[in-house]
Enzyme design. Structure first.
Site, PDB file in Angstrom:
ATOM      1  N   SER A   1       0.924  -1.264   0.085  1.00  0.00           N
ATOM      2  CA  SER A   1      -0.078   0.015  -0.163  1.00  0.00           C
ATOM      3  C   SER A   1       0.839   1.324  -0.108  1.00  0.00           C
ATOM      4  CB  SER A   1      -0.966  -0.060   1.125  1.00  0.00           C
ATOM      5  OG  SER A   1      -1.547  -1.181   1.137  1.00  0.00           O
TER       6      SER A   1
HETATM    7  N1  SAH Z   1      -0.933  -4.728   3.890  1.00  0.00           N
HETATM    8  C1  SAH Z   1      -0.247  -4.893   2.740  1.00  0.00           C
HETATM    9  C2  SAH Z   1      -1.190  -4.751   1.202  1.00  0.00           C
HETATM   10  C3  SAH Z   1      -1.218  -5.976   0.887  1.00  0.00           C
HETATM   11  S1  SAH Z   1      -2.236  -5.798  -0.590  1.00  0.00           S
HETATM   12  C4  SAH Z   1       1.158  -4.559   2.834  1.00  0.00           C
HETATM   13  O1  SAH Z   1       1.380  -3.555   3.519  1.00  0.00           O
HETATM   14  O2  SAH Z   1       1.827  -4.685   1.890  1.00  0.00           O
HETATM   15  C5  SAH Z   1      -3.496  -6.721  -0.257  1.00  0.00           C
HETATM   16  C6  SAH Z   1      -3.122  -8.248   0.330  1.00  0.00           C
HETATM   17  O3  SAH Z   1      -4.263  -8.986   0.562  1.00  0.00           O
HETATM   18  C7  SAH Z   1      -2.624  -8.959  -0.720  1.00  0.00           C
HETATM   19  O4  SAH Z   1      -1.339  -9.679  -0.334  1.00  0.00           O
HETATM   20  C8  SAH Z   1      -3.489 -10.437  -1.028  1.00  0.00           C
HETATM   21  O5  SAH Z   1      -2.749 -11.334  -1.335  1.00  0.00           O
HETATM   22  C9  SAH Z   1      -4.266 -10.323   0.169  1.00  0.00           C
HETATM   23  N2  SAH Z   1      -5.434 -11.059   0.284  1.00  0.00           N
HETATM   24  C10 SAH Z   1      -6.327 -11.057  -0.620  1.00  0.00           C
HETATM   25  N3  SAH Z   1      -7.606 -11.458  -0.134  1.00  0.00           N
HETATM   26  C11 SAH Z   1      -7.318 -12.141   1.078  1.00  0.00           C
HETATM   27  C12 SAH Z   1      -7.984 -12.895   1.772  1.00  0.00           C
HETATM   28  N4  SAH Z   1      -9.406 -13.314   1.733  1.00  0.00           N
HETATM   29  N5  SAH Z   1      -7.365 -13.394   3.260  1.00  0.00           N
HETATM   30  C13 SAH Z   1      -6.068 -12.833   3.085  1.00  0.00           C
HETATM   31  N6  SAH Z   1      -5.484 -12.073   2.481  1.00  0.00           N
HETATM   32  C14 SAH Z   1      -5.921 -11.723   1.358  1.00  0.00           C
END
Ligand code: SAH
Length: 219
Positions: free
Chosen positions: A67
């Site tokens: 993000s």
């Molecule tokens: N908080 C993260 C942003 C990651 S983007 C950071 O600081 O880097 C969103 C993430 O959510 C991705 O890695 C994706 O694989 C995960 N994601 C999507 N659906 C999900 C689910 N149902 N349960 C857990 N993770 C999920």
């Protein structure tokens, strides 16, 4: 030494990043201090380290993104953390948001659905010496009933609606922040669980990758 010089260069960039956020009024001082302390360049692919302190989301592999710092500042601040809370994060990704939350709360439970990312994030958090974050592999749209209730819940992937299990796992007085809406664009929503039920606020427009799962989008 070479590495020392580079470390200083990143620290200076990080300070300027935080100054820009403060000037734009995004977030609160406690969160800016956390952002200043977390080396975001160590949580992005090496080739992208030079971009680590621009305010943008960056690819982290597996079609996912870390993000943007502004989003992290806004979401972390919206949780109104004071220090001792138990926080659930859905979507560990790079581990950056979890590392920021680790400095704002007592304990962070983070769930990631992709094994490669979960493993990389765990390693990165260990390297940074972050000890109060637990990373679980699984469908975070179901929450973590075994660890509930949570004082705060942060969803870092976009969902069509707020997953009901997450509302159920929110403690009395707890706050949930999540991007809700269409796949292409969402509204950042904050829900508070009060004595008489839930109140919902709109924190503005945002864009996140899909929450994929039982209470999210189909894979
Ligand atoms: N908080 C993260 C942003 C990651 S983007 C950071 O600081 O880097 C969103 C993430 O959510 C991705 O890695 C994706 O694989 C995960 N994601 C999507 N659906 C999900 C689910 N149902 N349960 C857990 N993770 C999920």
């Amino acid at each position: 030494m070479h590495t020392g010089v580079r470390r200083d260069a990143f620290a200076a960039q990080r300070r300027r990043m935080v100054e820009r956020l403060a000037k734009a009024g995004i977030g609160v001082p406690r969160v800016w201090a956390a952002l200043e302390a977390v080396p975001r360049h160590l949580l992005v692919p090496e080739a992208l380290q030079v971009q680590a302190y621009s305010d943008s989301a960056l690819p982290i592999g597996d079609g996912q993104t870390i993000s943007a710092p502004g989003s992290v500042a806004l979401m972390s601040s919206a949780l109104a953390l004071e220090g001792g809370e138990r926080v659930l994060e859905i979507g560990t990704g790079s581990g950056y948001q979890a590392a920021v939350l680790s400095r704002l709360a007592g304990e962070v439970i983070s769930v990631e659905r992709l094994p490669g990312l979960a493993a990389r994030a765990r390693r990165a958090l260990d390297t940074l010496g972050v000890a109060n974050v637990v990373v679980y592999l699984g469908d975070g749209s179901l929450g973590r009933p075994a660890d509930a209730p949570f004082d705060a819940i942060l969803v870092t992937a976009g969902a069509p609606a707020i997953p009901r299990p997450l509302l159920e796992q929110l403690a009395a007085g707890g706050r949930l922040v999540a991007p809700i809406g269409a796949r292409e664009e969402q509204r950042l929503v904050r829900v508070r669980r009060g004595g008489e039920g839930f109140t919902r606020e709109d924190l503005g427009r945002c864009r996140f990758v899909d929450l994929v799962g039982a209470n999210g989008w189909a894979a």
